[in-house]
Write a protein that holds these residues in place. Structure first.
Motif, PDB file in Angstrom:
ATOM      1  N   LYS A 130      36.046  28.559 -49.588  1.00 47.80           N
ATOM      2  CA  LYS A 130      35.059  28.504 -48.361  1.00 47.80           C
ATOM      3  C   LYS A 130      33.896  27.822 -48.868  1.00 47.80           C
ATOM      4  O   LYS A 130      33.472  27.130 -47.922  1.00 47.80           O
ATOM      5  CB  LYS A 130      34.797  29.984 -48.429  1.00 47.80           C
ATOM      6  N   TYR A 140      34.567  37.191 -32.454  1.00 48.56           N
ATOM      7  CA  TYR A 140      34.670  38.598 -33.000  1.00 48.56           C
ATOM      8  C   TYR A 140      35.728  39.242 -32.532  1.00 48.56           C
ATOM      9  O   TYR A 140      36.105  39.347 -31.185  1.00 48.56           O
ATOM     10  CB  TYR A 140      33.643  39.369 -32.371  1.00 48.56           C
ATOM     11  N   TYR A 157      30.413  36.069 -51.375  1.00 45.02           N
ATOM     12  CA  TYR A 157      31.560  36.502 -51.010  1.00 45.02           C
ATOM     13  C   TYR A 157      31.717  37.787 -52.341  1.00 45.02           C
ATOM     14  O   TYR A 157      32.524  38.775 -51.909  1.00 45.02           O
ATOM     15  CB  TYR A 157      32.699  35.618 -51.193  1.00 45.02           C
ATOM     16  N   PRO A 169      30.242  33.154 -31.998  1.00 48.57           N
ATOM     17  CA  PRO A 169      31.242  33.566 -32.924  1.00 48.57           C
ATOM     18  C   PRO A 169      32.461  34.143 -32.289  1.00 48.57           C
ATOM     19  O   PRO A 169      32.368  34.652 -31.141  1.00 48.57           O
ATOM     20  CB  PRO A 169      30.653  34.479 -34.082  1.00 48.57           C
ATOM     21  N   ASN A 188      36.173  32.577 -38.758  1.00 54.75           N
ATOM     22  CA  ASN A 188      36.242  32.201 -40.402  1.00 54.75           C
ATOM     23  C   ASN A 188      37.860  32.066 -40.585  1.00 54.75           C
ATOM     24  O   ASN A 188      38.213  31.624 -41.608  1.00 54.75           O
ATOM     25  CB  ASN A 188      35.751  33.639 -40.987  1.00 54.75           C
ATOM     26  N   GLN A 219      31.199  32.747 -43.988  1.00 55.68           N
ATOM     27  CA  GLN A 219      30.730  34.200 -43.384  1.00 55.68           C
ATOM     28  C   GLN A 219      29.761  34.805 -44.351  1.00 55.68           C
ATOM     29  O   GLN A 219      28.808  35.228 -43.737  1.00 55.68           O
ATOM     30  CB  GLN A 219      31.938  35.265 -43.183  1.00 55.68           C
ATOM     31  N   THR A 230      34.502  29.189 -41.595  1.00 54.71           N
ATOM     32  CA  THR A 230      33.149  29.280 -41.406  1.00 54.71           C
ATOM     33  C   THR A 230      32.619  30.005 -42.951  1.00 54.71           C
ATOM     34  O   THR A 230      33.506  30.660 -43.444  1.00 54.71           O
ATOM     35  CB  THR A 230      32.613  30.005 -40.295  1.00 54.71           C
ATOM     36  N   SER A 287      36.333  41.477 -49.597  1.00 55.94           N
ATOM     37  CA  SER A 287      36.854  40.331 -48.973  1.00 55.94           C
ATOM     38  C   SER A 287      37.518  39.576 -49.553  1.00 55.94           C
ATOM     39  O   SER A 287      37.777  38.299 -49.855  1.00 55.94           O
ATOM     40  CB  SER A 287      35.558  39.258 -48.635  1.00 55.94           C
ATOM     41  N   THR A 328      32.505  29.634 -33.405  1.00 56.15           N
ATOM     42  CA  THR A 328      32.760  29.580 -34.978  1.00 56.15           C
ATOM     43  C   THR A 328      33.799  30.467 -35.403  1.00 56.15           C
ATOM     44  O   THR A 328      33.847  31.821 -34.746  1.00 56.15           O
ATOM     45  CB  THR A 328      31.175  29.673 -35.512  1.00 56.15           C
TER      46      THR A 328
END
Ligand code: FMN
Length: 139
Positions: free
Chosen positions: A113, A13, A100, A11, A56, A96, A94, A105, A54
């Motif tokens: 999404k 980060y 949600y 991922p 977001n 996540q 992605t 978020s 991956t």
């Protein structure tokens, strides 16, 4: 080092590979490393490799944030030390969180999404499969 091919998935980060992925690459790629001018790697084989990240962010934001340069940099290290071709694949937007609504978020649109996960993610998996096929032939 006896592998025919290597696929590393991570991922993104904080704008980078995960700490685990970086630690793995440090250990793997430094093992054959030399400080010789003419030969940077003691490894004599050829391993084709790929990096799958991956994240977001959207495809557009990924370009804006220059993540391709980051992934290219790591695949260049992989190609140099493993002495084989190396490609990267970015999986953007992605899913996540499965829900949600459970998290703070508000920058994300849950419907967008969910749509991305239903429509784009299967295409991403196809791209990963194609990358695997490329590795199998180049490896
Ligand atoms: C600590 C942390 C930092 C993250 N930073 C980023 C980031 O900088 N850019 C981004 O696009 N996504 C970021 N993400 C989202 C992850 O890339 C996304 O959740 C991941 O691709 C999906 O894999 P996962 O299910 O293992 O989290 C971050 C996620 C976490 C947990």
């Amino acid at each position: 080092m006896a592998a025919d091919a290597l696929i590393l998935g991570s991922p993104i980060y904080f704008g980078n590979l995960s700490a685990d992925a970086i630690a793995f690459l440090e250990r793997l790629l430094f093992a054959p490393y030399t400080y010789s001018q003419d030969n940077l790697s003691k490894f004599t084989g050829h391993i084709a490799s790929a990096l799958i990240c991956t994240m977001n962010v959207s495809e557009a934001l990924m370009q804006q944030m220059d993540y391709p340069t980051l992934m290219k940099r790591y695949t260049q290290y992989m190609a140099g030390m493993l002495r084989g071709p190396s490609e990267w694949l970015a999986i953007t937007d992605t899913l996540q969180f499965s829900d949600y609504g459970k998290y703070m978020s508000s920058i994300f649109d849950p419907e967008h999404k969910a749509r991305m996960h239903a429509e784009k993610f299967p295409e991403d998996l196809e791209k990963a499969k194609e990358l695997g096929a490329w590795l199998a032939t180049r490896g």
